[in-house]
Motif scaffolding. Structure first.
Motif, PDB file in Angstrom:
ATOM      1  N   ASN A 179       0.895  -1.276   0.010  1.00 28.87           N
ATOM      2  CA  ASN A 179      -0.001  -0.044  -0.027  1.00 28.87           C
ATOM      3  C   ASN A 179       0.929   1.168  -0.169  1.00 28.87           C
ATOM      4  O   ASN A 179       1.529   1.596   0.915  1.00 28.87           O
ATOM      5  CB  ASN A 179      -0.654  -0.008   1.418  1.00 28.87           C
ATOM      6  N   GLN A 180       0.778   1.975  -1.117  1.00 32.14           N
ATOM      7  CA  GLN A 180       1.795   3.190  -1.169  1.00 32.14           C
ATOM      8  C   GLN A 180       1.710   4.317  -0.304  1.00 32.14           C
ATOM      9  O   GLN A 180       2.399   5.181  -0.560  1.00 32.14           O
ATOM     10  CB  GLN A 180       1.828   3.447  -2.855  1.00 32.14           C
ATOM     11  N   VAL A 181       0.628   4.391   0.339  1.00 33.13           N
ATOM     12  CA  VAL A 181       0.273   5.326   1.454  1.00 33.13           C
ATOM     13  C   VAL A 181       1.122   5.548   2.257  1.00 33.13           C
ATOM     14  O   VAL A 181       1.852   6.756   2.576  1.00 33.13           O
ATOM     15  CB  VAL A 181      -1.074   4.985   2.057  1.00 33.13           C
ATOM     16  N   ILE A 182       1.958   4.539   2.918  1.00 30.90           N
ATOM     17  CA  ILE A 182       2.821   4.712   4.199  1.00 30.90           C
ATOM     18  C   ILE A 182       4.192   5.139   3.523  1.00 30.90           C
ATOM     19  O   ILE A 182       4.523   6.410   4.015  1.00 30.90           O
ATOM     20  CB  ILE A 182       3.056   3.206   4.702  1.00 30.90           C
ATOM     21  N   PRO A 183       4.787   4.909   2.251  1.00 30.70           N
ATOM     22  CA  PRO A 183       5.815   5.527   1.825  1.00 30.70           C
ATOM     23  C   PRO A 183       5.696   6.946   1.327  1.00 30.70           C
ATOM     24  O   PRO A 183       6.503   7.920   1.753  1.00 30.70           O
ATOM     25  CB  PRO A 183       6.393   4.799   0.540  1.00 30.70           C
ATOM     26  N   LEU A 184       4.365   7.256   0.918  1.00 29.44           N
ATOM     27  CA  LEU A 184       4.041   8.612   0.518  1.00 29.44           C
ATOM     28  C   LEU A 184       3.915   9.497   1.651  1.00 29.44           C
ATOM     29  O   LEU A 184       4.494  10.690   1.597  1.00 29.44           O
ATOM     30  CB  LEU A 184       2.774   8.717  -0.474  1.00 29.44           C
ATOM     31  N   THR A 185       3.318   9.107   2.780  1.00 25.52           N
ATOM     32  CA  THR A 185       3.099   9.701   3.948  1.00 25.52           C
ATOM     33  C   THR A 185       4.348  10.059   4.423  1.00 25.52           C
ATOM     34  O   THR A 185       4.876  11.184   5.004  1.00 25.52           O
ATOM     35  CB  THR A 185       2.254   9.102   5.158  1.00 25.52           C
ATOM     36  N   ILE A 186       5.545   8.997   4.647  1.00 26.31           N
ATOM     37  CA  ILE A 186       6.851   9.217   5.252  1.00 26.31           C
ATOM     38  C   ILE A 186       7.576  10.337   4.382  1.00 26.31           C
ATOM     39  O   ILE A 186       8.169  10.866   4.894  1.00 26.31           O
ATOM     40  CB  ILE A 186       7.558   7.927   5.254  1.00 26.31           C
TER      41      ILE A 186
END
Lengths: 246, 239
Positions: free
Chosen positions: B169-176
């Motif tokens: 789920n790419q949300v976590i890298p994007l949020t970081i």
């Protein structure tokens, strides 16, 4: 009908990692703000300590984090349907497309509103950690948070529009970045500052002057109203009329 | 072998407009700064000050922020293709060591960033000349600015690539990545060992010992790349 849609959307949302960015945001703002307050700024006499501390807590948050957060949440809300061909299934249901779009928009706004409330909690915690004994200026803080929330409406609606168009996470995020990055420069300029929509959360959250009541400049209000109208209606119309390929 | 893996990854990336992103990044920075200079010409350009140095210093914050967000986006895009199509299993079943696959993705991101850096050097020079700062261009400073922050950002590339490859789920890298940009903007209050602050402090005019940050970023970046690659080659692919 709308209520049932909202309930079904909730089932999708509660399992998704949408909580991670929402919770990180206020923590980040408070953490950075606390470091900033400790290192950089001297307390000026005569101002309510809360009012003095508040701009430092929210400056980075409202310039960079809020617009990017709205993009991430918008992409997340559309992610369920983009993967595994869910749009086709969703749109063959006997619900009007407008209602589906409006439900997603409502969730997006609700998530951003929730983030602002968490920020309020964080501000209070930061104040107690600094042992501030002045009376809390509730009206001031609520006006600021509410203004920031409203100022996000056009941005978030545009992000939802873009997220329904593109299947991957990348393109909406790229557009969001491209529109958010100039904010750093725009907020310093007086000619462009009031008009650039991505700078509005910062303008709305930061008080002009240090009094408990502040008048929001009318240019800001007009930009937000017009911007919201344009973005919501274009996204809505596009969604209602498009052919679904995926 | 490495060349063929790289070419095949490059062919995959053609559809994702990564080339245009690599060009748009520095172009956007230069255009925004041009607008800033034009609007505030009298404030920013004073007759006796060192205009080229001021130009480099003014471009610096936006360039670094664009770089970090660009890295986040590129890392997400190069791994996103496999995540979306669920083709990690297929990719890893090929007779190529997984480490080389990981390395080729890293190399694609770096090549695109090198392209962006070259464009930003050109853009800065052109901007300075067209604003009338004269032809005594401090090329070393400008080149160090663009490539120095790229070298320092290698650490961030490794982190983002590892996160994007491992988490579906790419949300976590994007949020970081987004959190990293906010850290970067708050460089004055952040402890200086945080990876996301390195690019800001690595500019030639930004801090007294900027070479340290360039070297640290490069070294840690390569170390983390090796660690990440080894972890990637050892893990089981679930989808």
């Amino acid at each position: 009908m709308m209520f049932k849609l909202i309930k079904s959307e909730w089932i999708k949302v509660r399992k998704s990692p949408v909580w991670i960015p929402i919770l990180i945001g206020p923590m980040l703002a408070i953490g950075l703000g606390m470091l900033d307050v400790n290192n950089n700024h001297e307390y000026k006499e005569g101002i309510n300590r809360w009012v003095w501390m508040y701009p430092m807590l929210i400056s980075f948050y409202s310039i960079m984090f809020l617009p990017l957060l709205s993009g991430i949440i918008a992409s997340l809300l559309c992610r369920f349907e983009h993967l595994t061909g869910g749009w086709k299934q969703m749109l063959t249901l006997p619900v009007s497309r407008s209602k589906i779009y409006l439900t997603k928009l409502a969730y997006l706004y609700a998530a951003l509103g929730f983030t602002q409330l968490l920020l309020l909690l964080g501000v209070l915690i930061a104040g107690f950690m600094r042992h501030i004994t002045d009376p809390v200026p509730w009206l001031f803080i609520f006006k600021s948070l509410f203004g920031g929330w409203i100022a996000l409406f056009p941005l978030a609606a545009l992000q939802l529009f873009i997220s329904t168009v593109w299947k991957s996470f990348g393109m909406p995020f790229a557009i969001n970045i491209a529109l958010t990055l100039p904010t750093i420069i725009v907020v310093n300029s007086d000619t462009l500052g009031p008009y650039y929509p991505w700078a509005q959360p910062f303008n709305a959250m930061l008080p002009s002057g240090n009094s408990p009541l502040y008048m929001v400049p009318s240019a800001l209000v007009w930009v937000i109203i017009v911007g919201t109208f344009l973005t919501v209606s274009s996204g809505w119309l596009y969604f209602a009329k498009r052919d679904i390929y995926s | 072998m490495m060349r063929r893996v790289f070419i095949s990854d490059w062919l995959k990336m053609r559809r994702a407009w990564v080339g245009s992103l690599a060009i748009l990044g520095p172009a956007g920075v230069i255009i925004v700064n041009a607008a800033h200079y034009i609007i505030k010409y009298n404030d920013l350009v004073k007759p006796d000050s060192d205009n080229w140095a001021n130009l480099v210093q003014n471009i610096h914050p936006l360039l670094v922020a664009t770089l970090i967000l660009g890295i986040t986006l590129l890392a997400s895009l190069v791994t996103g293709l496999e995540h979306q199509a669920n083709s990690w299993k297929m990719l890893c079943a090929l007779p190529v060591p997984k480490f080389k696959l990981y390395l080729s993705k890293f190399w694609i991101v770096i090549c695109l960033l090198i392209l962006s850096s070259i464009l930003s050097v050109l853009g800065t020079t052109l901007l300075g000349i067209s604003l009338g700062f004269g032809f005594s261009i401090p090329l070393t400073t400008i080149i160090f600015e663009s490539f120095g922050i790229l070298a320092a950002a290698t650490f961030i590339v490794s982190i983002q690539l590892w996160l994007s490859a491992v988490i579906s789920n790419q949300v976590i890298p994007l949020t970081i990545g987004v959190v990293g940009v906010v850290f970067n903007l708050a460089y004055k209050v952040m402890p200086h060992w945080i990876p996301w602050v390195y690019p800001f402090l690595a500019g030639p005019l930004s801090s007294p010992n900027n070479e340290t940050y360039i070297v640290c970023g490069l070294v840690f970046g390569i170390v983390l790349l090796l660690i990440g690659g080894i972890h990637f080659s050892k893990r089981e692919i679930k989808q």
